[in-house]
Structure formats: structure tokens, C-alpha cells
Design a protein around this motif. Structure first.
Motif, PDB file in Angstrom:
ATOM      1  N   PRO A 101       1.353  -1.216   0.134  1.00 30.76           N
ATOM      2  CA  PRO A 101       0.369  -0.029   0.114  1.00 30.76           C
ATOM      3  C   PRO A 101       0.938   1.466  -0.310  1.00 30.76           C
ATOM      4  CG  PRO A 101      -0.599  -1.632   1.775  1.00 30.76           C
ATOM      5  CD  PRO A 101       0.244  -1.819   0.963  1.00 30.76           C
ATOM      6  N   PHE A 102       2.368   0.915   0.998  1.00 27.10           N
ATOM      7  CA  PHE A 102       2.632   2.399   0.490  1.00 27.10           C
ATOM      8  C   PHE A 102       4.143   2.715   0.514  1.00 27.10           C
ATOM      9  CE2 PHE A 102       3.921   6.154   2.473  1.00 27.10           C
ATOM     10  CZ  PHE A 102       3.379   7.620   1.960  1.00 27.10           C
ATOM     11  N   LEU A 103       4.508   3.022  -0.332  1.00 21.39           N
ATOM     12  CA  LEU A 103       6.608   2.726  -0.551  1.00 21.39           C
ATOM     13  C   LEU A 103       6.715   4.200  -0.481  1.00 21.39           C
ATOM     14  CD1 LEU A 103       5.681   0.442  -2.560  1.00 21.39           C
ATOM     15  CD2 LEU A 103       6.497   0.727  -4.550  1.00 21.39           C
ATOM     16  N   ILE A 104       8.081   3.612  -0.190  1.00 25.45           N
ATOM     17  CA  ILE A 104       9.189   4.704   0.163  1.00 25.45           C
ATOM     18  C   ILE A 104      10.473   4.562  -0.525  1.00 25.45           C
ATOM     19  CG2 ILE A 104      10.246   6.409   2.352  1.00 25.45           C
ATOM     20  CD1 ILE A 104       8.203   5.372   3.675  1.00 25.45           C
ATOM     21  N   SER A 105      10.501   5.307  -1.008  1.00 22.97           N
ATOM     22  CA  SER A 105      12.479   5.585  -1.808  1.00 22.97           C
ATOM     23  C   SER A 105      13.257   6.088  -1.280  1.00 22.97           C
ATOM     24  CB  SER A 105      11.864   6.075  -3.109  1.00 22.97           C
ATOM     25  OG  SER A 105      12.951   5.915  -4.249  1.00 22.97           O
ATOM     26  N   ILE A 106      14.196   6.009  -0.637  1.00 21.68           N
ATOM     27  CA  ILE A 106      15.430   6.119  -0.719  1.00 21.68           C
ATOM     28  C   ILE A 106      16.893   6.266  -1.404  1.00 21.68           C
ATOM     29  CG2 ILE A 106      16.950   6.338   1.207  1.00 21.68           C
ATOM     30  CD1 ILE A 106      14.329   6.119   3.201  1.00 21.68           C
ATOM     31  N   ASP A 107      17.400   7.013  -2.335  1.00 21.11           N
ATOM     32  CA  ASP A 107      18.373   7.253  -3.599  1.00 21.11           C
ATOM     33  C   ASP A 107      19.210   8.112  -3.237  1.00 21.11           C
ATOM     34  OD1 ASP A 107      19.415   5.254  -5.430  1.00 21.11           O
ATOM     35  OD2 ASP A 107      18.263   6.180  -6.529  1.00 21.11           O
ATOM     36  N   HIS A 108      19.806   7.947  -3.698  1.00 21.38           N
ATOM     37  CA  HIS A 108      20.649   9.160  -4.448  1.00 21.38           C
ATOM     38  C   HIS A 108      21.479   9.159  -6.124  1.00 21.38           C
ATOM     39  CE1 HIS A 108      25.450   6.710  -4.225  1.00 21.38           C
ATOM     40  NE2 HIS A 108      23.946   6.002  -4.155  1.00 21.38           N
ATOM     41  N   HIS A 109      20.551   8.030  -6.292  1.00 20.80           N
ATOM     42  CA  HIS A 109      21.331   7.964  -8.628  1.00 20.80           C
ATOM     43  C   HIS A 109      20.255   9.672  -8.615  1.00 20.80           C
ATOM     44  CE1 HIS A 109      21.408   4.059  -7.215  1.00 20.80           C
ATOM     45  NE2 HIS A 109      22.568   4.027  -7.750  1.00 20.80           N
ATOM     46  N   LEU A 110      21.064   9.754  -9.894  1.00 23.20           N
ATOM     47  CA  LEU A 110      20.705  11.161 -10.104  1.00 23.20           C
ATOM     48  C   LEU A 110      19.731  11.114 -11.437  1.00 23.20           C
ATOM     49  CD1 LEU A 110      22.493  13.854 -10.835  1.00 23.20           C
ATOM     50  CD2 LEU A 110      22.960  12.996 -12.657  1.00 23.20           C
ATOM     51  N   THR A 111      18.805   9.489 -11.476  1.00 24.72           N
ATOM     52  CA  THR A 111      18.068   9.274 -12.390  1.00 24.72           C
ATOM     53  C   THR A 111      17.076   8.511 -11.448  1.00 24.72           C
ATOM     54  OG1 THR A 111      19.522   7.430 -12.712  1.00 24.72           O
ATOM     55  CG2 THR A 111      19.892   8.867 -14.528  1.00 24.72           C
ATOM     56  N   ASN A 112      16.922   9.055 -10.966  1.00 26.10           N
ATOM     57  CA  ASN A 112      16.045   7.959 -10.033  1.00 26.10           C
ATOM     58  C   ASN A 112      14.896   8.870 -10.716  1.00 26.10           C
ATOM     59  OD1 ASN A 112      13.667   8.010  -7.636  1.00 26.10           O
ATOM     60  ND2 ASN A 112      15.183   7.134  -7.095  1.00 26.10           N
ATOM     61  N   THR A 113      13.560   8.050 -11.149  1.00 23.72           N
ATOM     62  CA  THR A 113      12.237   8.084 -11.629  1.00 23.72           C
ATOM     63  C   THR A 113      11.394   8.569 -10.756  1.00 23.72           C
ATOM     64  OG1 THR A 113      11.314   5.364 -11.397  1.00 23.72           O
ATOM     65  CG2 THR A 113      12.761   6.655 -13.776  1.00 23.72           C
ATOM     66  N   GLY A 114      11.121   9.349  -9.506  1.00 26.96           N
ATOM     67  CA  GLY A 114      10.598   9.639  -8.368  1.00 26.96           C
ATOM     68  C   GLY A 114       9.100   8.289  -7.852  1.00 26.96           C
ATOM     69  N   PHE A 115       9.849   7.078  -8.434  1.00 23.63           N
ATOM     70  CA  PHE A 115       8.721   6.528  -8.551  1.00 23.63           C
ATOM     71  C   PHE A 115       8.084   6.425  -6.725  1.00 23.63           C
ATOM     72  CE2 PHE A 115      12.635   3.874  -6.825  1.00 23.63           C
ATOM     73  CZ  PHE A 115      12.232   3.191  -5.927  1.00 23.63           C
ATOM     74  N   GLY A 116       7.275   5.775  -6.342  1.00 22.62           N
ATOM     75  CA  GLY A 116       6.381   5.317  -4.984  1.00 22.62           C
ATOM     76  C   GLY A 116       5.432   6.984  -4.372  1.00 22.62           C
ATOM     77  N   ASP A 117       5.377   7.127  -3.254  1.00 21.07           N
ATOM     78  CA  ASP A 117       4.278   7.695  -2.282  1.00 21.07           C
ATOM     79  C   ASP A 117       5.597   8.724  -1.725  1.00 21.07           C
ATOM     80  OD1 ASP A 117       2.211   6.389  -2.569  1.00 21.07           O
ATOM     81  OD2 ASP A 117       2.863   4.386  -1.604  1.00 21.07           O
ATOM     82  N   LEU A 118       6.296   8.159  -1.451  1.00 20.22           N
ATOM     83  CA  LEU A 118       7.138   9.406  -0.644  1.00 20.22           C
ATOM     84  C   LEU A 118       8.267   9.020  -1.521  1.00 20.22           C
ATOM     85  CD1 LEU A 118       6.125   9.559   2.993  1.00 20.22           C
ATOM     86  CD2 LEU A 118       5.860  12.065   1.151  1.00 20.22           C
TER      87      LEU A 118
END
Ligand SMILES: [Mn+2]
Length: 332
Positions: A101-118
Motif C-alpha cells: 500500500p505505501f512505497l518509500i524510495s530512498i536513493d542517491h541516483h541522479l536518474t531516480n524516476t521518482g517512483f513511490g508515494d514518498l
């Protein structure tokens, strides 16, 4: 952003923590540190990575808690996805995880696609472990041995032992704090860099022998086939770091590793038969080249999968790199 993530984590009860397939030190370190932190916060935690853990990381505390399969009755209410530019990077379970139900993305890649709820994506962070360190502080959790060793190892390896261009002040500050908390740098280095199997030395020999240099002397290509891995009794994880030999050659500004994937079938399209890693000396944005092939990464380290003959891959990379190679002059 941190406040909203903390609010969601405080509300959650069962949390899946996952990082990318074929994990490196940052993927494993951020996964363990986040998982141990959420356990310390009283959550029911499921740590997940689909690939086998490379031998050099098996010394990490709590490493046995990482599962390579999701339980059939996966009832997690929240997922924390670490070090993944896109949800697909977690591997075959991406669809299943996407239904949490709830996705949090934590990342340092320049090309992150912005997926997830936060999302907490900070390309200025030296490693995903740097962001996880800040989040653990924000959660008000004291560091234990599992978190400290995992964060130290993630930052050490993602910065190439403080040599790569992502090495920042936070890398030294956080690692210093982890040493003060009891992490033994010599012991970690012995595990991570201390020993090579004989097979890996033989693979290194074949890898060095495969190096080709472009006509202008600025691009190096290393090629590894499945046959070479079979011949040396090595595994895909043994390829980790070999590209750095191609990158360290004098005057080389772009190093390329073309690797035949273990389950890739040429011509089938899926899975794509070649994995290509790109490393630059910092004067050239390799993420842009990777994106042109449908991949992603950082300005100085990126990658993609491809279904093209190696000679076509090389030609296309040389084309795409040309403007950048001509743009900046060599600091001679
Ligand atoms: Mn990373």
C-alpha cells in the motif's frame, strides 16, 4: 521530506525493506541499517534482496536476516526501497512489491524516476547509506553495531574507499562517527578487500587481456563473457570492481565494461543479454549515455542492459561520448 517519511514509518506496523538485485556494499549496507533501525523501533521487518549476498559482505551483523524470497502471504503495509533508481531494480518481485500500500524510495541516483508515494532522493549524498544515517537520526534511534557496521561498509565501498568523486565531507564524518561507535576499519577492510579467490585472479587476468583502447586514447573497453566466468569458476559477483582497472589507465576518461549476463539470451530481447557499466573520470556525464540506452546512474558511474552486439554497443557509446570528450580538455 524526512518528516513525512518519519510520520509514515511511525504509523506502519509491518515494513518490507528492499534494495537492488546484484547488490553492492551500499545496497546491502543501507538495507541492513534501515532494517535494523526499524526493528529497534519495534516494527515487524522483512528484509529482502533477490540475489545471493556476495561473500565479501557476509561478515556483516544480521546479514542472515535478508531473505531472497517474499513470503506468499506478504502483508506488509509499507515498503522502503533503497538505492534503486527505479522500482524495477529490485528484480522479479517488483510488481509484487509495487502492490504494497505505501512505497518509500530512498536513493542517491541522479536518474531516480521518482517512483513511490514518498521519495527522498539526494544525488549529493555520497551513498544511500548517508541518507539512511540521517533518517535513523531523525527517527531518534541510537545506533547499534548492526547499523554502524552496515553504514560504514556502505559508505566505504560506494566511495571506492574515499577515492571516487562522490566522496564528500559527510562520508568522513559519518565513518568517523561509526568508528567511534566501535566499528573496526581494519576488520571491515580485511573482509571487503582482503582476499581474492584464485578464480577471481584468473578472471582479472582475462579481463585485463580483453581491454581495448579507442583510437583517440580516451575510452577503454573491457569485455567479459559467460565463458570466462565458467573457465575460472567465478560468479557474477566476482566481476565487481574489475572496471576500475580499465578506468585507472592514464588519459582514459571513460571506461566501459561489457558483460554477458548469466541468464541473458542473445536476440530474445528479454532478458537483455549484456550488462554495460560506465565509469568516467568526472569530466563526462555517463548517466546521460546510460539513459540513452534505457539505463541510469550517476554522472561518473552508470549502467544499462542491452540487446545489441558488443561491437554495436561500443560504436554507439563512442558516438554518444564524443561531444563530452571534445568538450572538456584533459587536465594534462
Ligand atoms: Mn549507492
Amino acid at each position: 521530506m524526512m518528516d513525512r517519511i518519519i510520520r509514515q514509518l511511525n504509523r506502519s506496523e509491518r515494513v518490507l525493506v528492499a534494495s537492488h538485485a546484484s547488490p553492492d556494499g551500499d545496497a546491502i549496507g543501507s538495507l541492513l541499517a534501515m532494517g535494523c533501525a526499524l526493528e529497534a523501533a519495534g516494527k515487524s521487518v522483512l528484509m529482502y534482496n533477490e540475489s545471493p549476498i556476495p561473500a565479501v559482505y557476509r561478515f556483516l551483523p544480521a546479514i542472515g536476516a535478508i531473505r531472497c524470497q517474499l513470503p506468499p502471504d506478504n502483508t506488509c503495509d509499507t515498503a522502503v526501497i533503497l538505492d534503486c533508481g527505479d522500482l524495477s531494480r529490485v528484480g522479479d518481485a517488483a510488481d509484487k512489491i509495487g502492490r504494497i500500500p505505501f512505497l518509500i524510495s530512498i536513493d542517491h541516483h541522479l536518474t531516480n524516476t521518482g517512483f513511490g508515494d514518498l521519495q527522498w532522493v539526494d544525488p549529493s549524498a555520497c551513498a544511500t547509506c548517508e541518507i539512511v544515517y540521517r533518517l535513523i537520526g531523525g527517527l531518534g534511534l541510537p545506533l547499534n553495531g548492526c547499523m554502524a557496521t552496515a553504514l560504514y561498509t556502505g559508505i566505504l565501498t560506494d566511495t571506492g574507499s574515499f577515492r571516487f568523486s562522490n566522496t564528500n565531507q559527510a562520508a568522513f564524518r559519518i565513518c568517523g562517527e561509526m568508528v567511534a561507535a566501535g566499528v573496526d576499519p581494519y576488520r571491515v577492510a580485511q573482509h571487503v578487500y582482503g582476499t581474492y579467490s584464485m578464480g577471481r585472479i584468473k578472471l582479472l587476468n582475462l579481463a585485463l587481456d580483453s581491454i581495448e583502447i579507442s583510437g583517440d586514447g580516451k575510452v577503454s573497453f573491457m569485455t567479459l563473457t559467460r565463458g570466462m566466468l565458467a573457465e575460472t569458476h567465478t560468479h557474477p559477483e566476482d566481476v565487481d570492481g574489475l572496471i576500475n582497472y580499465a578506468r585507472r589507465i592514464q588519459d582514459i576518461r571513460l571506461a566501459v565494461l561489457i558483460q554477458e549476463r548469466p541468464n541473458g539470451q542473445p536476440g530474445s530481447g528479454d532478458p537483455l543479454p549484456y550488462h554495460v557499466s560506465l565509469r568516467s573520470d568526472g569530466s563526462l556525464d555517463v548517466a546521460a549515455i546510460a539513459v540513452a540506452f534505457g539505463g541510469g546512474g550517476h554522472a561518473s558511474a552508470a549502467g544499462f542492459n542491452a540487446d545489441l552486439a558488443p561491437e554495436r554497443i561500443k560504436a554507439r557509446i563512442l558516438e554518444l561520448a564524443q561531444p563530452g570528450l571534445q568538450g572538456a580538455c584533459n587536465p594534462a
